[in-house]
Scaffold this motif. Structure first.
Motif: not given
Length: 189
Positions: A144-173
């Protein structure tokens, strides 16, 4: 020509010093520091904080941010990060921000250190270093504090998650995500 003072012989280029670090090397540390500042040998960054800059063909180099923050906090327990690092995630963020963020346990607020303003955030927990998984969680926490369009960024998150270490990501979340981030990420993991 005046000879080099004891204090001047002790300081090293590129280092950041607190006044109290230099007391053992001078009988009148405040006078000697004022003289070195006046002679343009060291730079006063703020009360009690000094830098002996390295030189380059372009002039004096600014202090290393990690050394600067370490001396300011008198602590190694911090994470220096920046919203600029979100750009490396490939989510369409392109803005550049000129205020680094410092997660720590001691200070809160904006502090001018030399010519830079740092945003200190007192946070209960943070990792020792930045990673793409932490940056994604941090981006979602601060979207919410970024200058970018939040909905456009959020739309790309799911695609990015597929390339990340899921175990580490869950731990960090679980460790660093705010409730909104946790809810959003649960819906796509």
């Amino acid at each position: 020509m005046k000879k080099e003072s004891q204090l001047e012989r002790q300081i090293r280029r590129g280092e950041v010093y607190r006044r109290e670090d230099l007391v053992p090397f001078s009988g009148a540390v405040d006078r000697d520091l004022a003289e070195l500042v006046k002679k343009d040998i060291i730079v006063k960054l703020r009360n009690g904080l000094y830098h002996y800059p390295k030189l380059s063909v372009f002039g004096k180099l600014p202090p290393d941010e990690v050394k600067l923050v370490r001396k300011f906090l008198k602590d190694d327990n911090f994470l220096l990060t920046s919203p600029n690092l979100y750009n490396s995630l490939g989510l369409g963020t392109t803005q550049l921000y000129n205020k680094p963020t410092v997660y720590n346990h001691k200070r809160k607020g904006e502090f001018k250190l030399g010519n830079r303003i740092f945003n200190f955030i007192d946070k209960s927990s943070f990792p020792k270093k930045n990673s793409s998984e932490f940056l994604l969680v941090d981006l979602l926490n601060n979207i919410s504090s970024l200058a970018e369009d939040a909905s456009a960024v959020l739309g790309k998150v799911q695609e990015k998650v597929l390339t990340m270490d899921r175990f580490k990501l869950r731990k960090y979340i679980d460790s660093y995500g705010n409730p909104k981030t946790k809810s959003f990420m649960r819906s796509i993991l």
